[in-house]
Design a protein around this motif. Sequence first.
Motif, mmCIF file in Angstrom:
data_model
loop_
_atom_site.group_PDB
_atom_site.id
_atom_site.type_symbol
_atom_site.label_atom_id
_atom_site.label_comp_id
_atom_site.label_asym_id
_atom_site.label_seq_id
_atom_site.Cartn_x
_atom_site.Cartn_y
_atom_site.Cartn_z
ATOM 1 N N LEU B 212 0.848 -1.205 0.000
ATOM 2 C CA LEU B 212 0.000 0.000 0.000
ATOM 3 C C LEU B 212 0.882 1.253 0.000
ATOM 4 O O LEU B 212 0.603 2.226 -0.696
ATOM 5 C CB LEU B 212 -0.929 -0.002 1.220
ATOM 6 N N ASN B 213 1.969 1.191 0.774
ATOM 7 C CA ASN B 213 2.865 2.346 0.831
ATOM 8 C C ASN B 213 3.631 2.562 -0.477
ATOM 9 O O ASN B 213 4.093 3.671 -0.738
ATOM 10 C CB ASN B 213 3.827 2.224 2.016
ATOM 11 N N SER B 214 3.742 1.511 -1.283
ATOM 12 C CA SER B 214 4.312 1.695 -2.630
ATOM 13 C C SER B 214 3.263 2.305 -3.556
ATOM 14 O O SER B 214 3.581 3.167 -4.373
ATOM 15 C CB SER B 214 4.775 0.359 -3.211
ATOM 16 N N PHE B 215 2.017 1.866 -3.420
ATOM 17 C CA PHE B 215 0.948 2.398 -4.293
ATOM 18 C C PHE B 215 0.777 3.908 -4.092
ATOM 19 O O PHE B 215 0.530 4.644 -5.056
ATOM 20 C CB PHE B 215 -0.399 1.720 -4.016
ATOM 21 N N VAL B 216 0.875 4.345 -2.846
ATOM 22 C CA VAL B 216 0.604 5.766 -2.581
ATOM 23 C C VAL B 216 1.703 6.689 -3.122
ATOM 24 O O VAL B 216 1.547 7.906 -3.090
ATOM 25 C CB VAL B 216 0.326 6.061 -1.085
ATOM 26 N N LYS B 217 2.752 6.111 -3.696
ATOM 27 C CA LYS B 217 3.749 6.932 -4.399
ATOM 28 C C LYS B 217 3.119 7.577 -5.645
ATOM 29 O O LYS B 217 3.688 8.472 -6.249
ATOM 30 C CB LYS B 217 4.963 6.086 -4.796
ATOM 31 N N ALA B 218 1.922 7.090 -6.021
ATOM 32 C CA ALA B 218 1.212 7.670 -7.171
ATOM 33 C C ALA B 218 0.393 8.902 -6.773
ATOM 34 O O ALA B 218 -0.220 9.539 -7.631
ATOM 35 C CB ALA B 218 0.294 6.625 -7.796
ATOM 36 N N THR B 219 0.384 9.229 -5.490
ATOM 37 C CA THR B 219 -0.444 10.343 -5.001
ATOM 38 C C THR B 219 -0.267 11.644 -5.808
ATOM 39 O O THR B 219 -1.266 12.297 -6.120
ATOM 40 C CB THR B 219 -0.178 10.585 -3.495
ATOM 41 N N PRO B 220 0.967 12.034 -6.178
ATOM 42 C CA PRO B 220 1.096 13.294 -6.941
ATOM 43 C C PRO B 220 0.385 13.275 -8.300
ATOM 44 O O PRO B 220 0.189 14.331 -8.899
ATOM 45 C CB PRO B 220 2.613 13.440 -7.129
ATOM 46 N N LEU B 221 -0.017 12.092 -8.777
ATOM 47 C CA LEU B 221 -0.670 12.015 -10.087
ATOM 48 C C LEU B 221 -2.117 12.474 -10.056
ATOM 49 O O LEU B 221 -2.660 12.910 -11.063
ATOM 50 C CB LEU B 221 -0.627 10.573 -10.611
ATOM 51 N N CYS B 222 -2.792 12.326 -8.903
ATOM 52 C CA CYS B 222 -4.230 12.583 -8.892
ATOM 53 C C CYS B 222 -4.714 12.917 -7.483
ATOM 54 O O CYS B 222 -4.272 12.309 -6.508
ATOM 55 C CB CYS B 222 -4.955 11.340 -9.408
ATOM 56 N N ALA B 223 -5.643 13.842 -7.376
ATOM 57 C CA ALA B 223 -6.148 14.267 -6.067
ATOM 58 C C ALA B 223 -7.040 13.219 -5.419
ATOM 59 O O ALA B 223 -7.226 13.221 -4.213
ATOM 60 C CB ALA B 223 -6.912 15.574 -6.218
ATOM 61 N N GLN B 224 -7.602 12.333 -6.254
ATOM 62 C CA GLN B 224 -8.477 11.287 -5.715
ATOM 63 C C GLN B 224 -7.939 9.902 -6.062
ATOM 64 O O GLN B 224 -7.303 9.708 -7.105
ATOM 65 C CB GLN B 224 -9.891 11.432 -6.306
ATOM 66 N N VAL B 225 -8.211 8.949 -5.172
ATOM 67 C CA VAL B 225 -7.869 7.554 -5.442
ATOM 68 C C VAL B 225 -9.161 6.747 -5.367
ATOM 69 O O VAL B 225 -10.073 7.096 -4.609
ATOM 70 C CB VAL B 225 -6.815 7.040 -4.425
ATOM 71 N N LYS B 226 -9.248 5.714 -6.196
ATOM 72 C CA LYS B 226 -10.429 4.847 -6.180
ATOM 73 C C LYS B 226 -10.015 3.459 -5.703
ATOM 74 O O LYS B 226 -9.118 2.854 -6.284
ATOM 75 C CB LYS B 226 -11.043 4.771 -7.582
#
Lengths: 14, 257
Positions: B212-226
């Motif tokens: 999960l902590n690797s996935f959240v490295k995508a946070t700068p790409l989008c304000a929302q996550v699904k």
Amino acid sequence: LTIQDNLTKYFIVV
Amino acid sequence: MFEARLAQSAILKKVLEAVKDLLTEATFECSDSGIQVQAMDNAHVSLVSLNLRSDGFDKYRCDRNLSMGMNIGTMTKILRCASSEDTVTLRAVDSPDNIIFIFESQNKEKLAEYEMKLINMDLEHLGIPETMYSCVVKMPSQEFARICRDLSQFGEAITIACSKEGIKFSAAGDYGNANVKLAQTADSDKEEEAVLIDMQEPVKLTFACRYLNSFVKATPLCAQVKLSMSSDVPLVCEYQIGEIGHIRYYLAPKIDD
């Protein structure tokens, strides 16, 4: 106790 | 001939930062419709599925389908050589041994070219079955990242329980336990700050924090996550990439021994 499952169980290799 | 140009390298820089923890190598499949990457981490626990549509690029040309095996570490190093505002062009011939990354500054006074050797890779494509998910949650990506980071301090796994009332994240370990509940937002003015839950059936699933902590490295790409969840199937964690595509992470759950 929980163990980590493997993805390939759920997805089919094509 | 393959050529794909983005007006700003920032998107590609962020994409690389979002996959480099999970993947050491990946095949970039290029066709008329765009660029696709589908690759599992070494442990076969998670899968990254990246889709960049050709119409999202400023210029896109792909005369014949190409499968280019790339070393993600090297690619990340090359992308770090670009300024976020630089134009980036990827270029390869029809049967390539190399791919060229071209970075051009906004004022066109600096032009940098980096050539990277491609690698031969066995293509192992996974068919992902169509799934109707019991719970689909949309929430601010920064909040999700924060929760994953905070709860990781308590245990190596996070349990996600979703019901009509809200979504609850919890972790337990030797030092104690923690849980964070988010209620569905009643009426958020800002779409980006909303927590939306589409629930058919409640679910409760446990996942390893490390992924999960690797996935959240995508946070700068989008304000929302699904987050899409059903009992006993992998979690899907999806970030839109502007108008160009998306990145989806699949994660196998932890199950009772």
